[in-house]
Write a protein that holds these residues in place. Sequence first.
Motif, PDB file in Angstrom:
ATOM      1  N   ARG A  64       0.830  -1.200   0.000  1.00 16.32           N
ATOM      2  CA  ARG A  64       0.000   0.000   0.000  1.00 16.32           C
ATOM      3  C   ARG A  64       0.870   1.257   0.000  1.00 16.32           C
ATOM      4  N   VAL A  65       0.217   2.390  -0.291  1.00 17.28           N
ATOM      5  CA  VAL A  65       0.907   3.671  -0.113  1.00 17.28           C
ATOM      6  C   VAL A  65       1.100   3.895   1.383  1.00 17.28           C
ATOM      7  N   TRP A  67       0.574   6.612   3.092  1.00 16.08           N
ATOM      8  CA  TRP A  67      -0.354   7.598   3.647  1.00 16.08           C
ATOM      9  C   TRP A  67       0.389   8.611   4.521  1.00 16.08           C
ATOM     10  N   GLU A  71      -0.082  12.688   1.224  1.00 18.72           N
ATOM     11  CA  GLU A  71      -1.002  11.760   0.569  1.00 18.72           C
ATOM     12  C   GLU A  71      -2.398  11.796   1.181  1.00 18.72           C
ATOM     13  N   ARG A 341      -6.625   5.062  -3.473  1.00 23.93           N
ATOM     14  CA  ARG A 341      -5.916   6.295  -3.796  1.00 23.93           C
ATOM     15  C   ARG A 341      -6.734   7.201  -4.705  1.00 23.93           C
ATOM     16  N   TYR A 344      -7.018  11.017  -3.932  1.00 23.96           N
ATOM     17  CA  TYR A 344      -5.700  11.638  -4.135  1.00 23.96           C
ATOM     18  C   TYR A 344      -5.444  11.861  -5.633  1.00 23.96           C
TER      19      TYR A 344
END
Length: 580
Positions: A64-65, A67, A71, A341, A344
């Motif tokens: 995952r990103v 965050w 973000e 996402r 974003y």
Amino acid sequence: MILRCLSFSILIFSLQVNNALAKNSSESFDKENKTNLVLPDPVRGFRQSSILDLVLIYQGGVHRVDWTIEEIRPYVVHNGQSNNKDWFFDGFLFLEFQDGNGYNYNPGYSGNKQARKQEWRWLADRLFENGKAIKALNTCIAEAKEELGEPSFKHKVVIGIPEPFLDQKDWGELNGEKLDFSKRNDRISACKWYINLLYKNFIESNLEHLELEGFYWVSEQMSTNEFITVEIGDYIRSKGQKFYWIPYYMSNGYSQWRDYGFDIAYLQPNYFFNKKINEERVRNACELAFTHNMGMEMEFDARALDGSKENYRDRLINYINTFKEQNVFKTSSIAYYEGGRGIYLFSQSSNPKDKEILDLLHSLIAERRDRILENLMYQQNFKTDKSIDEKIWTIVGNKNNVKFTDNGLEISSGGNITKINTRDKVALKYGRIELVAKIISKDKNTKIRLHLLPTEGKLGNWPASGELFLMCFDGINPAQIRVGANTDQMNENKGNIRESVLTWGTQYNQLHTFICEWDEKIITFYVDGMKVNIQEDLFDKQYANYSNFWPFNEEFYFEISISSDSIEPAICIESVKINK
């Protein structure tokens, strides 16, 4: 989520409401403006929680990103095309299904190993890493407050709980005992341990700009009869939090979410992901959610961007349009799946069409927040806030007849009359009253009235100056309630009152939601989400006796009135909300 991208078969769901109405058609009548209605199973209407707009943040797994603050900022603050900035989502659900290193936190995935205690602990720590996820969210809100000032709401967090695998033997130990997940109590113990760990991490992180609202069950269906969610829900509530769930469309157990111990459930339409599913799916999901007192979920991802080759933008627009049409934005709590996402990517896009749709979504969220929160005059949940605000309420009668229990505020007559009202403290001219309560008296002499009364009796004593009653109950006939209005010219003394008589059989002692929406020209009453009575101003204002027919252009106050020969509690009030 687990099953979002799968193709779902078209399922036929047949409600029993029409059959029930047909069965009771012999009881229906219309005589002198009276209507006898048979209520469906309670409780209906879209579900509302203290979080209006809950965005799903997939975080934890290494795939995952991270965050970071940058973000997560577009989820906290919306920067419109004209560079106007405003608060966005008020709730954030952090959840995960896989760690990205080969372990699953939910049986819905195959091909990986079952997460053990060490993977559960790793996930809990990941959620609270410095500069990421929950801590990044807290910092982002702090920074936004410097620019936007204090919001009219508190940002809230919900955190996912892994689902134990039924056959797992190698999860680990608690208190020196090796857990075996084929044993029900061991699965419950592991979940309680994880809840305690998350709770501890949250408190120790000093997140002054966030509230821990509750926990989320990551499974999207009840795939086994060996469910443990009832015990887990009770444990979560014992800590002052709520238990959340988001089942997929027509999943096993979705309509029984209360029976499984959840406080709120949102329904996934699963429309966005499969172009073989037509646009009626979203409308059908709204109708099912309304019937079963659930919130709704909106679903989209990066494929809704205008530049996407797959071009799913029209499907997101259909969610928005259908939610408008079905009054979801007006009356329901909403969860937002955005693909991990999506928001974003929309915020970073230079395409005007992407900016336009994000502006639209934000405007709908901001508008409903303003309507619900900024027009709020008073709101209290008596299950959690066990106090009488003397700036709001006056108790008429013995104060000992009003007491708090785990279920809310119980009121008895003490063998006489007890009233609790907002007279000379809170009054409104037009607005909305919502009360959630259940009748608990079995005494045939009990009479209960939930009503609005005039602050000034300009036309004389009752009923001349008007009355709006959300519910009138008489213990002689506990299977019925009455809803409607009294005026000088049309009232129960004359026998020409415009009221509705609702029959609910033995269900009177269950929780019900009573609502009065009052505008200048029309007053609408709801019980359990069903519109049951409408009062309309069809009278000529030039007529000298206009107010004798329509006295509802003055200020009224709210009152709960109990009379009985019995000292037993008559009604339990769970919550009250008053909007101007």
